[in-house]
Scaffold this motif. Sequence first.
Motif, PDB file in Angstrom:
ATOM      1  N   ASN A  61     -59.688  31.564 -97.180  1.00  0.00           N
ATOM      2  CA  ASN A  61     -59.215  31.630 -95.811  1.00  0.00           C
ATOM      3  C   ASN A  61     -60.423  31.735 -94.898  1.00  0.00           C
ATOM      4  O   ASN A  61     -61.054  32.775 -94.800  1.00  0.00           O
ATOM      5  N   ASP A  62     -60.760  30.639 -94.223  1.00  0.00           N
ATOM      6  CA  ASP A  62     -61.910  30.613 -93.329  1.00  0.00           C
ATOM      7  C   ASP A  62     -61.450  30.994 -91.926  1.00  0.00           C
ATOM      8  O   ASP A  62     -61.322  30.152 -91.038  1.00  0.00           O
ATOM      9  N   TYR A  63     -61.203  32.275 -91.732  1.00  0.00           N
ATOM     10  CA  TYR A  63     -60.642  32.756 -90.475  1.00  0.00           C
ATOM     11  C   TYR A  63     -61.627  32.606 -89.319  1.00  0.00           C
ATOM     12  O   TYR A  63     -61.227  32.314 -88.197  1.00  0.00           O
ATOM     13  N   ALA A  64     -62.915  32.763 -89.589  1.00  0.00           N
ATOM     14  CA  ALA A  64     -63.919  32.621 -88.522  1.00  0.00           C
ATOM     15  C   ALA A  64     -63.926  31.187 -87.982  1.00  0.00           C
ATOM     16  O   ALA A  64     -64.011  30.970 -86.766  1.00  0.00           O
ATOM     17  N   GLU A  65     -63.830  30.209 -88.864  1.00  0.00           N
ATOM     18  CA  GLU A  65     -63.781  28.810 -88.420  1.00  0.00           C
ATOM     19  C   GLU A  65     -62.503  28.536 -87.648  1.00  0.00           C
ATOM     20  O   GLU A  65     -62.504  27.781 -86.678  1.00  0.00           O
ATOM     21  N   HIS A  66     -61.411  29.143 -88.061  1.00  0.00           N
ATOM     22  CA  HIS A  66     -60.147  29.001 -87.328  1.00  0.00           C
ATOM     23  C   HIS A  66     -60.302  29.520 -85.906  1.00  0.00           C
ATOM     24  O   HIS A  66     -59.844  28.875 -84.953  1.00  0.00           O
ATOM     25  N   LEU A  67     -60.935  30.658 -85.743  1.00  0.00           N
ATOM     26  CA  LEU A  67     -61.124  31.224 -84.402  1.00  0.00           C
ATOM     27  C   LEU A  67     -62.018  30.337 -83.544  1.00  0.00           C
ATOM     28  O   LEU A  67     -61.749  30.148 -82.358  1.00  0.00           O
ATOM     29  N   ARG A  68     -63.100  29.774 -84.131  1.00  0.00           N
ATOM     30  CA  ARG A  68     -63.973  28.873 -83.367  1.00  0.00           C
ATOM     31  C   ARG A  68     -63.228  27.610 -82.946  1.00  0.00           C
ATOM     32  O   ARG A  68     -63.386  27.135 -81.825  1.00  0.00           O
ATOM     33  N   TYR A  94     -59.962  27.283 -82.474  1.00  0.00           N
ATOM     34  CA  TYR A  94     -58.982  27.626 -81.446  1.00  0.00           C
ATOM     35  C   TYR A  94     -59.666  27.857 -80.097  1.00  0.00           C
ATOM     36  O   TYR A  94     -59.146  27.458 -79.056  1.00  0.00           O
ATOM     37  N   ALA A  95     -60.830  28.503 -80.123  1.00  0.00           N
ATOM     38  CA  ALA A  95     -61.565  28.724 -78.871  1.00  0.00           C
ATOM     39  C   ALA A  95     -61.992  27.393 -78.253  1.00  0.00           C
ATOM     40  O   ALA A  95     -61.913  27.214 -77.031  1.00  0.00           O
ATOM     41  N   LEU A  96     -62.427  26.453 -79.076  1.00  0.00           N
ATOM     42  CA  LEU A  96     -62.792  25.127 -78.575  1.00  0.00           C
ATOM     43  C   LEU A  96     -61.573  24.420 -77.993  1.00  0.00           C
ATOM     44  O   LEU A  96     -61.649  23.818 -76.924  1.00  0.00           O
ATOM     45  N   PHE A  97     -60.449  24.498 -78.686  1.00  0.00           N
ATOM     46  CA  PHE A  97     -59.224  23.866 -78.195  1.00  0.00           C
ATOM     47  C   PHE A  97     -58.803  24.431 -76.845  1.00  0.00           C
ATOM     48  O   PHE A  97     -58.486  23.675 -75.923  1.00  0.00           O
ATOM     49  N   THR A  98     -58.805  25.745 -76.701  1.00  0.00           N
ATOM     50  CA  THR A  98     -58.384  26.343 -75.432  1.00  0.00           C
ATOM     51  C   THR A  98     -59.368  26.012 -74.305  1.00  0.00           C
ATOM     52  O   THR A  98     -58.960  25.798 -73.171  1.00  0.00           O
ATOM     53  N   ALA A  99     -60.661  25.955 -74.620  1.00  0.00           N
ATOM     54  CA  ALA A  99     -61.650  25.602 -73.594  1.00  0.00           C
ATOM     55  C   ALA A  99     -61.454  24.158 -73.144  1.00  0.00           C
ATOM     56  O   ALA A  99     -61.488  23.871 -71.939  1.00  0.00           O
ATOM     57  N   LEU A 100     -61.245  23.247 -74.089  1.00  0.00           N
ATOM     58  CA  LEU A 100     -61.024  21.850 -73.719  1.00  0.00           C
ATOM     59  C   LEU A 100     -59.725  21.677 -72.933  1.00  0.00           C
ATOM     60  O   LEU A 100     -59.672  20.884 -71.989  1.00  0.00           O
TER      61      LEU A 100
END
Length: 50
Positions: A15-22, A24-30
């Motif tokens: 479970n690469d939770y850190a990559e998931h958070l990055r 999601y942060a990119l998606f919300t910023a875009l």
Amino acid sequence: MAEHATLEYATAGGNDYAEHLRTYALFTALAKWGTLTVAAVLVLMWIFLL
């Protein structure tokens, strides 16, 4: 009749939770900047094309 094999489901290992958070942060910023860009274009069209 034909024989039906049992289904096998592949699951992700780990479970690469850190990559998931990055991601999601990119998606919300875009999404935020895309929305603001569209709003700015619409305002400029309203000003210059009226």
